[in-house]
Write an enzyme that holds these catalytic residues in place. Structure first.
Site, PDB file in Angstrom:
ATOM      1  N   LYS A 259       0.844  -1.206   0.000  1.00 16.16           N
ATOM      2  CA  LYS A 259       0.000   0.000   0.000  1.00 16.16           C
ATOM      3  C   LYS A 259       0.883   1.261   0.000  1.00 16.16           C
ATOM      4  CE  LYS A 259      -3.750  -2.454   2.271  1.00 16.16           C
ATOM      5  NZ  LYS A 259      -4.385  -2.863   3.520  1.00 16.16           N
TER       6      LYS A 259
ATOM      7  N   GLN B 133      -4.652  -1.491   9.822  1.00 14.66           N
ATOM      8  CA  GLN B 133      -4.476  -2.798   9.199  1.00 14.66           C
ATOM      9  C   GLN B 133      -5.021  -3.893  10.120  1.00 14.66           C
ATOM     10  OE1 GLN B 133      -3.211  -3.351   5.997  1.00 14.66           O
ATOM     11  NE2 GLN B 133      -3.877  -5.446   6.364  1.00 14.66           N
TER      12      GLN B 133
ATOM     13  N   ASP C  49     -11.262   2.665   4.517  1.00 15.17           N
ATOM     14  CA  ASP C  49     -11.665   1.264   4.384  1.00 15.17           C
ATOM     15  C   ASP C  49     -13.189   1.125   4.418  1.00 15.17           C
ATOM     16  OD1 ASP C  49      -9.703  -0.583   3.886  1.00 15.17           O
ATOM     17  OD2 ASP C  49      -9.082  -0.786   5.977  1.00 15.17           O
TER      18      ASP C  49
END
Ligand code: NAP
Length: 282
Positions: free
Chosen positions: A47, A91, A114
């Site tokens: 990422k 994460q 997200d």
């Protein structure tokens, strides 16, 4: 023989478009990584690389496995208040001693790239404008890019996980598909799978979908990421299924790159909304 849905090439096209879109400005993404889970470390590194390639500023906040919940929440709240940061990603998975939902809820909703906060999930469920989770958004974009119709199609989603199966089912309903969601308690899963015009597997079990489970010409989307003896594979027995399917995603090179591209797009969109609201205030 199935047409390959090339996520790598499609993602590259999207990334190039984003790079153009943010020329001269600097969207910022903060990633919070707790512990040393090898898969998480790899995802975060990819990422970070993807951000720098298109001109998004990114910073990784690494915390030890022993990090306390309050410490994490304080960090996320601090990042939520910083104007150079437009997107925040925690994460997953988090260590078992941490309440994942509480940490996610501490992300400012407008920076939740997200799309996992309750407000964004609720927006999705009610069909309102919100930030869409990256993997489901990437799957739908891939179908759209290949001109595969969704409206009125029988779509079977196998897996009802929070990050893929569940939000994907909602997004597909919002696109007027007829959606069936299967999971570990589903009876006669094969019978459902065989009726699918579009079959999406998000289970996490290698070779879970075999050729005898699909309809001739079906679109097969493989979300799974499994490692067998260091080799990466999905949930679909690719070699047998590709002979019967109409379209199929490979692993690697299918849904994975689309997920990263959607993370970049969500970050850019959060940045643009923040700039827009600043202009409106002035
Ligand atoms: P998850 O939250 O653990 O969900 C897995 C789902 O599979 C659950 O709903 C589970 O059912 C279902 N399942 C398990 N065994 C089953 C069986 N025998 N028959 C039918 N359903 C079964 O996992 P996830 O986060 O959604 O991830 C799923 C896979 O996608 C993993 O391999 C993950 O690595 C991968 N993934 C890939 C990407 C990408 O970008 N390519 C992104 C995210 C995830 P129950 O709910 O009944 O337990």
């Amino acid at each position: 023989m199935a047409t390959i849905l090339d996520g790598k090439k499609t993602a590259e096209k999207i990334r190039n478009g984003l790079a153009e879109r943010i020329k001269g400005v600097k969207p910022g993404l903060a990633v919070v990584l707790v512990g040393n889970d090898p898969a998480s470390v790899t995802y975060v590194a990819s990422k970070e690389k993807a951000c720098s390639e298109i001109g998004i500023f990114s910073e990784i906040h690494r915390l030890p496995e022993s990090a306390k919940q309050q410490e994490l929440i304080s960090l996320v709240k601090k990042l939520s208040s910083e104007s150079r940061i437009h997107g925040i990603l925690v994460q997953l998975p988090l260590p078992p001693n941490v309440d994942k939902d509480e940490v996610i809820e501490s992300i400012a909703v407008e920076k939740d790239v997200d799309g996992f906060t309750r407000l964004n999930m609720g927006g999705l469920a009610s069909g309102r404008k919100c930030i869409f989770p990256c993997t489901p958004k990437g799957i739908i974009r891939l179908l759209d890019e290949y001109g595969i119709p969704i409206e009125g199609k029988n779509v079977v989603v196998i897996g009802r996980g929070q990050s893929v199966g569940k939000p994907l089912a909602l997004m597909l309903i919002n696109r007027s598909a007829t959606v069936t969601v299967c999971h570990s308690k589903t009876k006669n899963l094969e019978d459902h799978a065989k009726k699918a015009d579009i079959l999406i597997a998000a289970v996490g079990k290698p070779d879970f979908i075999t050729a005898d489970m699909i309809k001739e010409g079906a679109v097969v989307i493989d979300v799974g990421i499994n490692r067998i003896n260091g080799r990466l594979c999905g949930d679909v027995d690719f070699e047998s299924v590709k002979k019967k399917a109409g379209f199929i995603t490979p692993v690697p090179g299918g849904v994975g790159p689309m997920t990263v591209a959607m993370l970049l797009e969500n970050t850019v969109e959060c940045f643009e909304r923040s700039e827009h609201s600043k202009t409106n205030k002035n």
